[in-house]
Every structure is written in C-alpha cells, then in structure tokens.
Design an enzyme around this catalytic site. Structure first.
Site, PDB file in Angstrom:
ATOM      1  CG  ASN A 181      -9.936  -4.123  -0.019  1.00 13.85           C
ATOM      2  OD1 ASN A 181      -9.345  -4.743   0.856  1.00 13.85           O
ATOM      3  ND2 ASN A 181      -9.407  -3.072  -0.621  1.00 13.85           N
ATOM      4  CD  GLU A 182      -7.875  -0.430   2.435  1.00 11.60           C
ATOM      5  OE1 GLU A 182      -7.740   0.549   1.698  1.00 11.60           O
ATOM      6  OE2 GLU A 182      -6.971  -0.849   3.177  1.00 11.60           O
ATOM      7  CD1 TRP A 227      -0.728  -4.445  -1.014  1.00  7.81           C
ATOM      8  CD2 TRP A 227      -2.340  -5.990  -1.141  1.00  7.81           C
ATOM      9  NE1 TRP A 227      -1.448  -4.195  -2.153  1.00  7.81           N
ATOM     10  CE2 TRP A 227      -2.452  -5.134  -2.251  1.00  7.81           C
ATOM     11  CE3 TRP A 227      -3.245  -7.055  -1.015  1.00  7.81           C
ATOM     12  CZ2 TRP A 227      -3.436  -5.298  -3.219  1.00  7.81           C
ATOM     13  CZ3 TRP A 227      -4.226  -7.203  -1.983  1.00  7.81           C
ATOM     14  CH2 TRP A 227      -4.306  -6.325  -3.066  1.00  7.81           C
ATOM     15  CG  ASN A 266      -6.897  -4.285   4.161  1.00  2.52           C
ATOM     16  OD1 ASN A 266      -7.010  -5.467   4.456  1.00  2.52           O
ATOM     17  ND2 ASN A 266      -7.444  -3.760   3.078  1.00  2.52           N
ATOM     18  CE1 TYR A 270       1.025   3.940   0.914  1.00  4.16           C
ATOM     19  CE2 TYR A 270      -0.318   2.215   1.886  1.00  4.16           C
ATOM     20  CZ  TYR A 270       0.286   2.791   0.784  1.00  4.16           C
ATOM     21  OH  TYR A 270       0.149   2.202  -0.445  1.00  4.16           O
ATOM     22  CE  LYS A 294       2.113  -0.651   0.110  1.00  5.04           C
ATOM     23  NZ  LYS A 294       1.663   0.087  -1.107  1.00  5.04           N
TER      24      LYS A 294
HETATM   25  C1  GCB Z   1      -4.888  -1.244   0.430  1.00  3.55           C
HETATM   26  C2  GCB Z   1      -5.754  -1.751  -0.673  1.00  3.55           C
HETATM   27  C3  GCB Z   1      -4.934  -2.326  -1.804  1.00  3.55           C
HETATM   28  C4  GCB Z   1      -3.758  -1.424  -2.099  1.00  3.55           C
HETATM   29  C5  GCB Z   1      -2.886  -1.337  -0.863  1.00  3.55           C
HETATM   30  C6  GCB Z   1      -1.680  -0.420  -1.042  1.00  3.55           C
HETATM   31  O1  GCB Z   1      -5.276  -1.134   1.537  1.00  3.55           O
HETATM   32  O2  GCB Z   1      -6.712  -2.668  -0.243  1.00  3.55           O
HETATM   33  O3  GCB Z   1      -5.763  -2.476  -2.911  1.00  3.55           O
HETATM   34  O4  GCB Z   1      -3.029  -1.849  -3.191  1.00  3.55           O
HETATM   35  O5  GCB Z   1      -3.633  -0.831   0.183  1.00  3.55           O
HETATM   36  O6  GCB Z   1      -0.644  -0.894  -1.456  1.00  3.55           O
HETATM   37  O7  GCB Z   1      -1.797   0.764  -0.764  1.00  3.55           O
END
Ligand code: GCB
Length: 734
Positions: A367-368, A503, A423, A429, A524
């Site tokens: 992931n990322e 998310w 993602n 953001y 979130k």
């Molecule tokens: C992401 C991550 C996740 C974070 C989310 C966030 O891209 O994969 O683990 O919690 O962003 O809320 O910033």
C-alpha cells in the site's frame, strides 16, 4: 480426533522483564485474551504509545500425552513479534503481528508447565508495518489454542496454514474440486469426503490429494447466495480436519470491471481497519459481527481488509455472507531494504492460511509503498518476488496493489501486479473533487487494456462539526456528504473500475494524528470508532447500494442555523420523497438517491421526510448568530481571505489554476517565485514534489487559492492579499 482447547483465560501480563523466568516470577496483572497493552495510549494521540517488549505468562495444563500424541500451541495474533518459551526453553520466534503460527511443545512438557510469551511491537527496520497511518497495537490480541493431535497429523507447521487446500474449477454445470493435504508424522491414508462423496488417497512424501466432481454445482454467488461446501479429511491415525469452500468464477475486465460467475458484479464497498474505541485490536466475535452487520446494512458488497491480515473469524463471516474481500500484507508507506524476508513470509502466511476462503478475490502486495522513498530497484525487485510468490502459491487469484496518488501512471510499478488500483484524495488533502474523475478517465484512455480500481478515497468528518457552506478541510459532517456524493456519482459513471473502496468504514486510531477536533484518530470513517454513530455520509452509500427501503434526513446534529432559508438534504432509495415542516406537507420531489429542499426558518421546526410508510425527522432552530460549537477551531478549519466582490473579472487572481497562471509570462513568474520560496523552506519533500511530473500535472489543475490554503500558517493573510492584488493587475487577454 483433534483436541482443541482455547487458552484465553488466566494469563498474567508483565510490562517489563528481562527473561522468561523473571516474567514468571514477576507480580504482573491478570488478563484475559484477547489483550493489547495499547487500548488506551494507542488511541489518545501524541504518538507516544508504548512500543516495546511485554510478557504474557500462564500455567499450562496439558493432559498426559500418550506415546502417540503431540501437543502444539497455536497463536492467531501476536503483535508484532513473539518468542514462545515453555518451561524456560525458547521454542519459537515469529515475526508478523497479524498471522497464525504454531509451536510443537511435546518434547518440552513436564508434569507442571509454565508458558511465557514475550511479545514486542518496538520499532525496527525489518518487520512491517513500521511507518503508516494507524496504531501498531502490541499484544496477544487474538486467540491462543492448545492442540492435542496424533503424531501422524495434518500439517501444523507449514506457514500456520490449515494443512488442506481446496481448488474448485467450474466446468459447465459441474465443478471439478481438487483437494490437497499435507501431513506430518507417519501418516498413511487420507479419507476425503464432500457433499456425500468419499475418496481415499495414500500419503506420499507427506502429501495426499483427490479430485471430486460436484454435479449441478451450487455456486457461491456473492451476497445473493453465498453457498458453502465443506471438505472433510481424516487420517488413518484419527486426526481429522475440515474446511469450507465455495465454487465460483471470478474475472476482471478492463472495460467492464468485475464478474462473478460470468455476470457483471460491480465491486462497491469499503475498507476496514480492525480496531475500535477502548479495546484497540483485541476484538470479540460479537464486535467482528457488528462490523459486518453495519457494512452490509449500507449495502456494500466488498471490503478491502486493510492494511494487514484480519482475523480468520472475519474472513469466515465474509464467506458466509457473500462479501468479496481484498486481502493484503502490511507492506506499507516506506520500503525497507532489510524487510524483504518479512514481506515474503507475511505473504506466504496470508496466502497459505486463507487460500480456501471464497470471499477473497485478490492478494494485495503493498500500500502506497513508494510514498516515502519513491520507486527504487530494490523496491521493484521486492514486488516481483512477492508477485511470483503469490502466483506460485495460488493460480486462481490475481495480485493487486494500492498505489499512492503521486506515482506516475507510467511507472513500471503500476503494472507490476495483475490488476492495479489507486488511492486518491483529491477534494480532501489536495486538489479539487473533479480531479478524481479526470485521473481515472486519463488512465483508462491511456491504458484501455488494464484493469484499474479505486482502492481508497475519503474525507475526515467529526460529527460535532456542521456547516451550511461546507468546504474541503472543514472536518464537517456536511462536507463529508458533499465529498462522497460527488465520488459515488463519478464511480457510477465509470463502470470500468474493477473495485472501489471508501476509506474508511470506521474511524480508527492513528495515535500520531491530531486534527479535526480529535486527537489520535483518523476520522474518515462513515461510522465513529465506537460504532455508535452513523455519519450522514453513510446514507449516501445506503441510498445508492442498499435495497432495504429507507429515508434519511441529513443534519440531525446541525440544530442551530443562522440562515433565513436552510437547505435540507434527504437520502433515500425510494423514487419519491415528501417534506413536512412542523407537520405540514410542503413539497414532494421525485428523483434518485438525493432529494434537496429549501426550508425557510423562523423559530424551532421539526422537519420530516416521508416516503410511503418510511419517515425520518430532524429538529432545527433559527438563531441570530452561527453556533461556534459547530466549527473546528476559530476559523472552522478553513480560511476565507476574500469576499466575492474582491475579484475583478477579466484579470488573473488566486482563484485561477496553477496551470492557467503558469501559462502567462508575468503571472507565471509570480507563481514560480512564490513556489521556489516555499520549497526552499520546506526541504526535501517539497524538492521531490517539484521533480514529480505526475504531481506537477495534478497541481496544474488546482487553484492557487486551494494551494495556499493547504500551506496553513506558512502564509499570512497579508501575503495572500498582496499576491492577489499583484495578479489582479494582469489582464487575462494579454
Ligand atoms: C492513505 C493510506 C491510509 C491512510 C489514508 C489517510 O492513503 O493508505 O493508510 O489512513 O491515506 O486517511 O490519509
């Protein structure tokens, strides 16, 4: 027979001890499993939760074993690394906080036995996760079992797996079902049985296998009909195991998305972290069940089980209820050159332990992972090895990855797994909501032969915060609705996406966070961390996905309103909604999912939405001044530098996008100077952003105003006003 005893009671927890015998001698605290030592300090912010070595000890009562028996301990979640001692002897070391491992303790047993387990969640550069946006709870947070088995038994020592692997292949109306078992000890024959059929197979080199045909097979068909078969295997020694499995086909199409059993089955759902308020990751079965109930109430048909292996019990529930899942290992955020072995062992355990679950349709490699450190050769090599490992262990499921938004779509990493996913957080953001749409359109146009999914998107919301003019960054429940309403519609217009995952379903602990009025949480979630409050955005999805008829009026927590006329949003999966104010029928609207009404305010009102027998109400009150308790911080989390009238039409301003501004020589020079100054102050990160073409392109689509807002306190109101005044001198026509 296999004798399994749950060892959850009568443990002693010792926070620090040098050795197993010191831990056994120490006073300690009586605990019952599941247990974590970070239930409180891992959720209260400050990024100061205890990360270190703790001990769990216990008197171990093992029945007297016959010559022909063995005793094993089974740990189903020891975070993050564990050492197991029986009667002072160290018998096992395990690295990885989310998977099962077992230890053969037979040779070390005495009449009375002492078990000591040291569990460690301290930081290191080897065992994932080390850098991520969630709390790395330490503890024996899932079950521990004692297994008594015959000496000849189904394998207990191979990657924590069940010793049985079932592979169904659909052939017309039938399924060919191959079952493989592995054994340890002097095993001779295995008797398999499934659906009234039996077969015997000889054990050769510790393995036995059989093939069955299930005629007129009953398919495992997602939420509609998640039919499960049970395969049993019995050894001549008396050991017996069984596993459930499902017969289904899965397919991924770059243009039409996911197919289950040959039919289009758009995967639309959420991600889930396993923790909750006050208990951390030490969940009971009831808590797991409640999570799935809430997810299914919303109508989701898929869950990304992020960012690590979840409890077997939860995958079992998903099998039973037909929820399709994405399973992954915690290879996240930052590639560690010393962590390669650990990624491979965690992946092997994930696949071997979960192969038989029909709910799982893909293996997530990372992931990322390029987020901090970019794409290096070592990272690529690590991913190739993981990808090959998955393919060698499982020929039936594709691999996938969740890429970070700033990974260029041309990067070799994007297409390394079988199917890709991104993602994106445009509209939260950074950037504007429609950038999500254009990102996928451009990707799909450039790579029409590749499957692409939307593995994360979301916006933080604290249900205490409300607004009639919601804006990105304000942490209001109201903005979260705007955000998700946009995204769900954009998803529905893009059926090519093989899966989409909000998310996150639930707020979760990220002890390093302090924002939006809550310290230590990522907000979130569509539901709060205690699972008690469904935020309004929950109903956006329920309207689009659930078949259970309902109406929901947004804004029940937004009582005091200063405006003369307020906007009321109603979500429903019914075609028509009628609004009543103080019992009086006002207006009926026909539509789909979202019904918006304007309601004049004079005093206290009860606003009710009805559709047939369904109804929902909120109470609102006209107030003279906005209620500041609905705002996060003094500025409500957002910055308003200007009134509308401050802008002279036909001239540049901070409302223009960076792309537009940069295309003009004078405006562009002003912007470049500003950005050079900013990156000089912000060091390496800003420097790397400067050189990232994907990010540059995304930023070109953002307004200068929204960039400046993200700079927070780094820019003053005076600076912004001066900048805007300078841009307002430059006519656009030139
Ligand atoms: C992401 C991550 C996740 C974070 C989310 C966030 O891209 O994969 O683990 O919690 O962003 O809320 O910033």
């Amino acid at each position: 027979m296999r004798n399994i005893t749950l060892l959850n009671k009568d443990w002693k927890f010792v926070k620090s001890a040098e050795t197993a015998s010191a831990a056994l001698a120490a006073q300690g605290e009586a605990v019952t499993l599941p247990h974590t030592w970070n239930a409180k300090d891992g959720q209260d912010g400050g990024n100061d939760y205890y990360r270190g070595t703790c001990w769990y000890t216990k008197e171990l009562n093992v029945p007297t074993l016959s010559e022909d028996e063995e005793a094993w301990l089974e740990f189903t979640g020891a975070a993050m690394t564990a050492d197991v001692y029986v009667n002072g002897e160290k018998l096992a070391h395990h690295e990885g906080g989310y998977s099962t491992f077992r230890v053969n303790i037979t040779e070390y047993l005495k009449e009375e036995n002492e078990l000591a387990v040291s569990v460690d969640n301290s930081d290191n550069d080897r065992v994932y996760p080390q850098k991520a946006d969630f709390t790395f709870y330490g503890g024996l947070y899932r079950e521990v079992n004692l297994l008594i088995v015959p000496k000849a038994h189904f394998a207990l020592g191979y990657a924590g797996g069940p010793g049985i692997k079932v592979t169904p292949e659909i052939e017309g109306n039938n399924a060919k079902v191959t079952v493989e078992t592995w054994t340890e000890g002097p095993a001779k024959t295995v008797t398999f049985s499934v659906d009234g059929q039996c077969a015997e197979a000889e054990v050769k080199d510790g393995m036995a296998c059989a093939v069955f045909t299930l005629e007129n097979v009953h398919l495992w068909n997602g939420v509609e009909d998640p039919y499960l078969y049970t395969m049993k295997a019995a050894l001549d020694s008396g050991d017996e195991i069984s596993t459930r499995f499902g017969c289904r086909t899965i397919a991924f199409d770059p243009n039409e998305g996911f197919f289950l059993n040959g039919k289009s089955y758009p995967l639309r759902g959420v991600s889930r972290h396993q923790d909750r308020l006050g208990v951390g990751n030490a969940l009971t079965k009831e808590m797991h069940e409640e999570d799935l109930d809430i997810i299914m109430e919303m109508g989701a048909n898929t869950i990304r089980l992020a960012h690590y292996q979840h409890a077997q019990f939860f995958y079992d529930l998903c099998d039973e209820r037909g929820i399709i899942t994405w399973a992954e290992i915690p290879y996240i955020t930052q590639h560690m050159p010393n962590g390669r072995e650990n990624t491979l062992s965690q992946m092997k355990e994930l696949v071997v332990q979960n192969y038989n679950h029909p709910c799982i349709v893909c293996w997530g490699l990372s992931n990322e992972i390029s987020a901090s450190g970019g794409v290096t050769d070592d990272l690529l090599e690590n991913h190739r090895l993981l990808n090959d490992l998955c393919h060698s262990l499982d020929k039936t499921r594709p691999t996938t990855m969740a890429h970070v938004f700033m990974l260029e779509i041309e990067s070799p990493l994007v297409n390394l797994p079988d199917i890709a996913s991104y993602n994106l957080y445009f509209g939260w953001y950074l950037g504007e909501l429609p950038q999500n749409d254009s990102f996928f359109d451009e990707y799909h146009e450039k790579y029409p032969d590749r499957c692409i999914g939307f593995s994360e998107y979301g916006a933080d919301a604290n249900a205490a915060y409300q607004s009639s003019a919601p804006e990105r960054g304000d942490y209001t429940e109201s903005y979260q609705v705007v955000y998700h309403d946009h995204i769900i519609n954009m998803i529905e217009a893009r059926p090519f996406m093989w899966a989409t995952h909000v998310w996150n379903m639930f707020d979760f602990a990220a002890d390093g966070r302090d924002e939006g009025g809550k310290n230590g949480q990522n907000q979130k979630g569509l539901v709060t961390m205690d699972r008690k409050l469904k935020k309004d955005a929950f109903y956006v999805y329920k309207a689009h996905w659930s078949k259970e008829p309902f109406v929901h009026v947004c804004g029940s927590r937004y009582v005091d309103r200063a405006e003369e006329v307020t906007e009321v949003k109603v979500y429903s999966n019914q075609p028509q909604v009628t609004l009543f104010v103080d019992g009086e029928e006002k207006e009926t609207k026909s539509g789909k999912y979202l019904f918006t009404f304007e309601v004049p305010l004079s005093g206290e009102h009860e606003i009710t939405a009805k559709s047939g027998d369904l109804s929902d109400s909120i109470k609102v009150r006209k107030v003279a001044e906005p209620n500041m308790a609905y705002q996060f911080g003094e500025k409500g989390g957002v910055v308003n530098w200007f009134d509308k009238e401050d802008f002279k039409p036909g001239y540049f301003s901070i409302k223009d996008t960076l792309g537009v501004l940069k295309s003009h020589p004078v405006a562009g020079a002003i912007v470049n100077k500003l950005m050079d100054g900013a990156s000089a102050k912000r060091g390496d990160v800003a420097e790397s952003v400067k050189d990232n073409p994907a990010l540059q392109k995304m930023m070109a689509a953002m307004s200068l105003e929204s960039m400046l807002k993200q700079a927070g306190d780094a820019v003053t109101e005076e600076q912004v006003k001066q900048l805007n005044a300078a841009l307002q001198q430059i006519p656009k026509a030139e």
